[in-house]
Motif scaffolding. Structure first.
Motif, short mmCIF file in Angstrom:
data_model
loop_
_atom_site.label_atom_id
_atom_site.label_comp_id
_atom_site.label_asym_id
_atom_site.label_seq_id
_atom_site.Cartn_x
_atom_site.Cartn_y
_atom_site.Cartn_z
N LYS A 171 0.83 -1.21 0.00
CA LYS A 171 0.00 0.00 0.00
C LYS A 171 0.87 1.26 0.00
O LYS A 171 0.56 2.23 -0.70
CB LYS A 171 -0.93 -0.01 1.21
CG LYS A 171 -2.03 -1.06 1.14
CD LYS A 171 -2.87 -1.04 2.39
CE LYS A 171 -3.98 -2.09 2.33
NZ LYS A 171 -4.79 -2.11 3.57
N SER A 175 0.95 4.02 -2.99
CA SER A 175 0.67 5.42 -2.69
C SER A 175 1.85 6.31 -3.06
O SER A 175 1.69 7.35 -3.72
CB SER A 175 0.34 5.57 -1.21
OG SER A 175 0.08 6.92 -0.89
N SER A 226 -5.95 3.64 -2.48
CA SER A 226 -5.10 3.73 -1.30
C SER A 226 -5.80 4.48 -0.18
O SER A 226 -5.69 4.12 1.00
CB SER A 226 -3.79 4.43 -1.67
OG SER A 226 -2.96 4.59 -0.54
N ASP A 229 -8.34 2.32 1.56
CA ASP A 229 -7.73 1.36 2.47
C ASP A 229 -7.43 1.98 3.82
O ASP A 229 -7.40 1.29 4.84
CB ASP A 229 -6.43 0.81 1.87
CG ASP A 229 -6.69 -0.10 0.68
OD1 ASP A 229 -7.79 -0.66 0.61
OD2 ASP A 229 -5.80 -0.23 -0.18
#
Length: 384
Positions: A171, A175, A226, A229
């Motif tokens: 992640k 990002s 992202s 999440d």
């Protein structure tokens, strides 16, 4: 990670429970066999001696059967009546010396010199576990399984930690990479636009601008995914889901018309859910955009919203090419593309993955199926 931990606990406890039950059965059969064997030694000894105390603690019966098949009960310490003991004795005599067990009776036979048979048997059912013993064993087993469940839940945190770390690194990479790519892509687009204004129309330059626009859209999707999440549901408000659906359908009708397709809707009024308006609009946008993109030529796209009990049920359906089961099972995977696909229209990119993330963020569920050439996406969101 929560589902992974639950799966670990479920599999671990299923295996442990099966092992405990198997061990209990084996232990019970082992103990019972030796108890029966020891009991057989007792009745064999009694039959050999031809004598048993009447006040013995054993649930024993001692009978004699003469040549006329007349049964005399010498001792009966069982719960059976004398009549029942006589009937059992005749049955045991018919079975002969080759056996030593019949039903719950452990027995031994001896023939005397005058032709009389001495029959000794113990009713083993009298030695079965009491309800108190069964209750205690059950309590101990349940307590042990609960203790093992707690240990499994505790260990699952450490088991899934490497996977959690890998996902967190992924992640962060997505990002960071998305943010780093924004600047060069914007620079390429700006320079291409300047160059476009200074030279004659060029199809290669137009392609560069088209691809940079697609890359910018992809980066925005990656950043949005992202963000999904990371975000919690602290900012959720009561949203009129019906109104949002009608608004997004209205904005997409012209696009569908340009593609030679028709949108038909059936939206129930005043269905409210708890969520973020921007995310719910994005959800409907993704489903409609996907339906328009992947529906057959001159196809009719139907969108239906209704309330079933405490659930808002949204269905978006469109005629499409027939997909195999492995494609349908992976539609919500990021950048999923069928192995036999040869064109970009068979790739589903990030859209459906984002849709799934939005639905899960709203504590709902999304699924897809295909019947008679119609591809249907169903979203269920809880009504608050």
């Amino acid at each position: 990670m929560k589902n992974l931990r639950l799966k670990f606990v479920f599999i671990t406890m299923s295996m442990l429970t099966a092992m405990v039950l198997i061990l209990l059965v084996i232990s019970d059969r082992y103990d019972r066999y030796w108890d029966e064997y020891d009991t057989y030694r007792i009745v064999k000894l009694v039959a050999s001696n031809g004598y048993v105390k009447e006040n013995t603690d054993e649930a024993i019966a001692f009978t004699t059967i003469d040549e006329d098949n007349k049964v005399n009960v010498q001792v009966n310490n069982t719960f059976l009546t004398n009549k029942e003991v006589k009937a059992v004795s005749r049955d045991l005599l018919d079975r002969g010396k080759k056996s030593w067990k019949w039903h719950d009776y452990i027995y031994s036979l001896k023939e005397t010199k005058d032709g009389t048979w001495q029959v000794v048997f113990i009713d083993f059912s009298n030695y079965s576990a009491s309800y108190a013993q069964v209750f205690l064993v059950t309590v101990y087993v349940i307590f042990g399984l609960l203790l093992l469940t707690g240990v499994s839940i505790y260990l699952s945190r450490f088991i899934v930690q490497p996977a959690q770390d890998a996902i967190d690194r992924e992640k962060r990479f997505v990002s960071d990479a998305s943010h780093e790519l924004k600047t060069p892509i914007a620079s390429i687009r700006a320079n291409a636009q300047v160059l476009q204004s200074q030279i004659t129309p060029n199809r290669y330059l137009n392609h560069i601008l088209s691809e940079t626009k697609r890359m910018e859209h992809l980066i925005q999707e990656l950043l949005g995914l992202s963000k999904l999440d990371k975000d919690g549901r602290a900012h959720f408000d009561k949203i009129n889901f019906s109104s949002i659906c009608q608004e997004m359908i209205l904005s997409y009708e012209s696009l569908a018309y340009e593609e030679g397709k028709l949108i038909e809707d059936n939206i129930s009024e005043n269905i409210e859910v708890l969520g973020q308006e921007s995310q719910l609009k994005q959800l409907i946008t993704i489903l409609l955009d996907n339906a328009i993109k992947h529906s057959l030529a001159k196809g009719k796209i139907t969108i239906d919203l209704r309330q079933e009990k405490k659930v808002a049920l949204l269905r978006v359906s469109n005629p499409s090419q027939v997909y195999p089961d492995d494609v349908l099972n992976n539609l919500f995977e990021r950048f999923y593309q069928a192995e036999d696909s040869r064109n970009s229209s068979s790739s589903f990119g990030l859209g459906l993955a984002i849709a799934k993330a939005i639905v899960e963020k709203h504590k709902g569920s999304i699924k897809v199926w295909q019947v008679d050439g119609n591809l249907t996406f169903e979203v269920q969101l809880p009504i608050k």
